[in-house]
Design a protein around this motif. Sequence first.
Motif, PDB file in Angstrom:
ATOM      1  N   SER A  45      84.530   5.263  53.399  1.00  0.00           N
ATOM      2  CA  SER A  45      84.796   6.221  52.326  1.00  0.00           C
ATOM      3  C   SER A  45      86.168   6.785  52.387  1.00  0.00           C
ATOM      4  N   ALA A  46      86.692   7.247  51.203  1.00  0.00           N
ATOM      5  CA  ALA A  46      87.876   8.022  51.043  1.00  0.00           C
ATOM      6  C   ALA A  46      88.134   8.999  52.077  1.00  0.00           C
ATOM      7  N   GLU A  47      87.051  10.000  52.366  1.00  0.00           N
ATOM      8  CA  GLU A  47      87.293  10.872  53.417  1.00  0.00           C
ATOM      9  C   GLU A  47      87.540  10.218  54.474  1.00  0.00           C
ATOM     10  N   GLU A  48      86.917   9.086  55.022  1.00  0.00           N
ATOM     11  CA  GLU A  48      87.127   8.684  56.295  1.00  0.00           C
ATOM     12  C   GLU A  48      88.409   7.836  56.515  1.00  0.00           C
ATOM     13  N   GLN A  49      88.726   7.379  55.306  1.00  0.00           N
ATOM     14  CA  GLN A  49      90.282   6.885  55.254  1.00  0.00           C
ATOM     15  C   GLN A  49      91.332   7.821  55.399  1.00  0.00           C
ATOM     16  N   LYS A  50      91.321   8.926  54.964  1.00  0.00           N
ATOM     17  CA  LYS A  50      92.148  10.024  54.838  1.00  0.00           C
ATOM     18  C   LYS A  50      92.353  10.363  56.676  1.00  0.00           C
ATOM     19  N   ARG A  51      91.077  10.654  57.104  1.00  0.00           N
ATOM     20  CA  ARG A  51      90.924  10.883  58.531  1.00  0.00           C
ATOM     21  C   ARG A  51      91.749   9.659  59.384  1.00  0.00           C
ATOM     22  N   ALA A  52      91.478   8.448  58.994  1.00  0.00           N
ATOM     23  CA  ALA A  52      91.744   7.367  59.844  1.00  0.00           C
ATOM     24  C   ALA A  52      93.464   7.319  59.797  1.00  0.00           C
ATOM     25  N   PHE A  53      93.998   7.122  58.709  1.00  0.00           N
ATOM     26  CA  PHE A  53      95.259   6.949  58.183  1.00  0.00           C
ATOM     27  C   PHE A  53      96.201   8.319  58.656  1.00  0.00           C
ATOM     28  N   GLU A  54      95.698   9.340  58.239  1.00  0.00           N
ATOM     29  CA  GLU A  54      96.518  10.494  58.491  1.00  0.00           C
ATOM     30  C   GLU A  54      96.266  11.485  59.776  1.00  0.00           C
ATOM     31  N   LEU A  55      95.212  11.517  60.122  1.00  0.00           N
ATOM     32  CA  LEU A  55      95.060  12.251  61.551  1.00  0.00           C
ATOM     33  C   LEU A  55      94.870  11.257  62.685  1.00  0.00           C
ATOM     34  N   LYS A  56      94.253  10.258  62.679  1.00  0.00           N
ATOM     35  CA  LYS A  56      94.294   9.021  63.757  1.00  0.00           C
ATOM     36  C   LYS A  56      95.578   8.304  63.625  1.00  0.00           C
TER      37      LYS A  56
END
Length: 142
Positions: A45-56
Amino acid sequence: MTDTKIDRERWSASSRQSYIYQCAGESYADIHYECGKCQSAAVFSAEEQKRAFELKKNYIWQRRRLCPACNAMLWRLRTRERACQSRWCSERKVLARDEGFMREWLGILEAIPPFAPQFRNGMPETLTRLLQRLASAGAGRR
Ligand SMILES: [Zn+2]
């Protein structure tokens, strides 16, 4: 509403070097894919991508290959495999005569590749050889 807006300044250094840094859109979009193990439909999902690429700080082109259930199963197998590996490092002499332990480890090692084809080490061959030696030693005593 959940935040799916792309903030490329929060990407990892290597992601910022990718060409996509220059031309990424305004926000992430769900990525639909098929699980490489069980073929079920899954969504990154878009939310998971934001977390994966910007936080992790995962690399921007990193994609998912497994559905959440298969990914959880792989994670459990790898945890058990690492536990066997570390026991082996500390008590190899004893465990090399422990058929139950070696069979269990071999089973785990054989269960991982369908989830992770790149997983590879020399242990299955070593364990098979040790188990054969153990079996013939047992037969010789009779
Ligand atoms: Zn799956």
